[in-house]
Design a protein around this motif. Structure first.
Motif, PDB file in Angstrom:
ATOM      1  N   TYR A 169       0.820  -1.225   0.045  1.00 56.73           N
ATOM      2  CA  TYR A 169      -0.107  -0.090  -0.028  1.00 56.73           C
ATOM      3  C   TYR A 169       0.996   1.159   0.064  1.00 56.73           C
ATOM      4  N   LEU A 170       2.034   0.897   0.472  1.00 59.43           N
ATOM      5  CA  LEU A 170       2.881   2.252   0.721  1.00 59.43           C
ATOM      6  C   LEU A 170       3.705   2.154  -0.283  1.00 59.43           C
ATOM      7  N   ILE A 171       4.332   1.040  -0.727  1.00 57.06           N
ATOM      8  CA  ILE A 171       5.162   0.895  -1.647  1.00 57.06           C
ATOM      9  C   ILE A 171       4.944  -0.199  -2.735  1.00 57.06           C
ATOM     10  N   PRO A 172       4.078   0.483  -3.812  1.00 58.59           N
ATOM     11  CA  PRO A 172       3.540  -0.278  -4.890  1.00 58.59           C
ATOM     12  C   PRO A 172       4.494  -1.181  -5.479  1.00 58.59           C
ATOM     13  N   GLN A 173       5.825  -1.076  -5.554  1.00 58.10           N
ATOM     14  CA  GLN A 173       6.740  -2.054  -6.172  1.00 58.10           C
ATOM     15  C   GLN A 173       6.960  -3.389  -5.540  1.00 58.10           C
ATOM     16  N   VAL A 174       6.209  -3.485  -4.332  1.00 57.02           N
ATOM     17  CA  VAL A 174       6.512  -4.906  -3.649  1.00 57.02           C
ATOM     18  C   VAL A 174       5.197  -5.727  -3.677  1.00 57.02           C
ATOM     19  N   SER A 175       4.262  -5.163  -4.775  1.00 58.12           N
ATOM     20  CA  SER A 175       2.847  -5.755  -4.922  1.00 58.12           C
ATOM     21  C   SER A 175       3.130  -7.343  -4.938  1.00 58.12           C
ATOM     22  N   GLU A 176       2.258  -7.736  -4.490  1.00 55.73           N
ATOM     23  CA  GLU A 176       1.772  -9.510  -4.907  1.00 55.73           C
ATOM     24  C   GLU A 176       1.371  -9.579  -6.196  1.00 55.73           C
ATOM     25  N   ASP A 177       0.867  -8.687  -6.796  1.00 45.98           N
ATOM     26  CA  ASP A 177       0.115  -8.711  -8.275  1.00 45.98           C
ATOM     27  C   ASP A 177       1.575  -8.701  -9.230  1.00 45.98           C
ATOM     28  N   MET A 178       2.537  -8.400  -8.783  1.00 48.93           N
ATOM     29  CA  MET A 178       3.603  -7.969  -9.734  1.00 48.93           C
ATOM     30  C   MET A 178       4.402  -9.352  -9.716  1.00 48.93           C
ATOM     31  N   ILE A 179       4.966  -9.889 -10.827  1.00 48.50           N
ATOM     32  CA  ILE A 179       5.671 -10.834 -11.191  1.00 48.50           C
ATOM     33  C   ILE A 179       7.107 -10.443 -11.525  1.00 48.50           C
ATOM     34  N   MET A 180       8.174 -11.351 -10.822  1.00 43.46           N
ATOM     35  CA  MET A 180       9.430 -10.895 -10.863  1.00 43.46           C
ATOM     36  C   MET A 180      10.139 -12.113 -11.478  1.00 43.46           C
TER      37      MET A 180
END
Length: 489
Positions: free
Chosen positions: A138-149
């Motif tokens: 919520y504070l750092i969108p870059q660590v979202s669970e919806d992103m795939i690394m």
């Protein structure tokens, strides 16, 4: 060797180790306030901010929402008061594992330890770690669970999963530096999240909407048990299905109230354990139960039941915070849950390793797990636990397994509380500085309530019971394999 060591041999070996200086011993450095904060901090994670949405869907009324939390609180407090007697009898590391061994036999205690290591504790640590990462997004969108690394086909890895592993590794490292470092982290963070939860309750009650309160509490459906769908429609239960709905609703509240017994696992590191372990169990569970009840009362004062049931991803606290704090509500709740889950995982990591340590000392786990480092903590056990928890973080299946294991968790609680009756017969002269409050009535009530809960889950939610039960029973051949080969000793 496995379980054929007598108590006298075990004591003799411990004394020998101590005299020879071959291994450090646990240092009793936890005060009553530290032990109480461990109990409360291990209980308060992310559940109270989420599970009420599903409870409302299962029960469809404010009255039954509070009843589910009340019954869960009653069961938790009853179990904690009963555990006080066991902790005063056996004030050493291992907690429930030791109590089951003393009351029953090494096989039963091993099955508990096996379940604890494979899923109960390690998957819980993973789930709490991922909850931390989810709300950090919520504070750092870059660590979202919806992103795939990374996409390996059979496995996808998100930044949230990696962040959860980093948190687990960090807290494990802090714990390897000694219990004094870990206790300060636990005490400070737990005090912070108790204060923040209390402030959320106060501000929520201040923002209470009279029309919402009347709709939830003064309407004709306050005590109507029915299913509430996300679209706001209701479904009437048959009589038997209603009991199944209550049991299903309690899965979430029991998960949110679990890990209250963490302090019993580290009894050997608590000052005056005969007194302080049982007292901290009582104080911690009373405090958290009160906070949970007040939090849910607050929810029903600012949100209608359909709003609670339809909360995005079940994050009912986020929905409530928007009403209370406006646009800044999401940030406030995200910070609260980050603090809450960080402290919760510290307590889980600290306590869990002591169970594997006790298993190793009994000869039913890897030998090196039963050693202490120079800081007098089971470092090997801590890192092994971190590895398994990290694998659960990557699997993405920990949420399902936690639901499945709820049945087994309550089953072992019942066995442990029943052990009080057995030990009073087997060891009537064993010192009992503290005796179970309300014995025999309250322990019997807990056993009856726990039995009812488990039976209803077997009937109405078999997907929550059989996998967990089979996983536990899978430990039987493992136990006898170890006994036959004697490869762990």
């Amino acid at each position: 060797m496995i379980s054929n060591k007598s108590d006298s041999q075990t004591v003799s070996n411990q004394v020998s180790d101590s005299l020879s200086g071959s291994q450090p011993s646990f240092k009793p450095s936890l005060r009553l306030i530290d032990a109480t904060m461990l109990v409360a901090g291990s209980m308060i994670g992310s559940g109270i901010f989420i599970v009420s949405a599903d409870i409302v869907r299962q029960t469809g009324s404010a009255g039954w929402l509070m009843f589910v939390w009340f019954i869960t609180g009653f069961m938790t407090l009853t179990a904690a008061l009963s555990y006080g007697e066991l902790s005063s009898m056996f004030p050493k590391a291992g907690g429930q594992y030791i109590y089951l061994k003393e009351a029953y036999n090494p096989l039963i205690s091993f099955l508990y330890g096996w379940s604890f290591f494979t899923v109960i504790q390690t998957a819980t640590i993973a789930a709490v770690g991922v909850a931390f990462a989810k709300f950090t997004a919520y504070l750092i969108p870059q660590v979202s669970e919806d992103m795939i690394m990374l996409d390996l086909g059979f496995l996808t890895i998100s930044p949230a999963q990696l962040l959860s592993i980093i948190v687990i590794v960090l807290l494990t490292y802090i714990n390897t530096r000694g219990v004094s470092n870990a206790k300060w982290v636990q005490t400070i963070i737990t005090l912070a999240k108790i204060l923040s939860l209390a402030l959320l309750i106060i501000f929520g009650l201040w923002a209470l909407k009279s029309e919402v309160w009347k709709a939830n509490w003064l309407s004709g459906i306050t005590w109507d048990l029915q299913r509430l769908n996300v679209d706001g429609s209701f479904e009437i239960y048959t009589t038997m299905a209603a009991f199944g709905a209550i049991a299903a609703a309690m899965v979430g509240s029991i998960f949110s109230s679990d890990s209250w017994h963490s302090v019993a696992f580290i009894a050997g590191e608590v000052k005056n354990p005969q007194r302080n372990v049982g007292l901290s169990l009582a104080l911690g569970t009373i405090l958290v139960t009160l906070l949970y009840m007040l939090t849910n009362i607050m929810y029903t004062g600012v949100l209608t039941l359909p709003e609670m049931a339809a909360s995005e991803k079940d994050r009912v606290a986020v929905t409530a915070s928007h009403v209370i704090f406006g646009g800044s509500g999401t940030v406030i709740i995200a910070l609260m849950i980050m603090v809450s889950t960080f402290g919760c995982n510290n307590g889980l990591i600290m306590a869990g390793a002591r169970v594997y340590y006790s298993m190793a000392k009994e000869g039913v786990f890897f030998k090196k797990v039963g050693t202490l480092n120079k800081n007098a903590v089971p470092e090997v056990a801590l890192w092994l636990q971190a590895i398994i928890a990290s694998l659960w973080c990557l699997s993405g299946k920990y949420g399902d397994l936690l639901d499945m294991i709820s049945f087994v968790v309550v089953l072992f609680y019942m066995l442990t509380i029943a052990g009080i009756f057995i030990l009073r017969k087997k060891k009537p002269d064993h010192p009992r500085p503290y005796k179970a409050f309300g014995y025999p009535v309250l322990p019997i009530i807990y056993i009856l309530m726990g039995t009812t809960f488990c039976l209803l889950l077997i009937i109405y939610k078999p997907q929550y019971t059989w996998p967990g039960l089979l996983l536990t029973l899978a430990g039987i051949p493992v136990y006898y394999y170890i006994a036959k080969k004697q490869i762990i000793a």
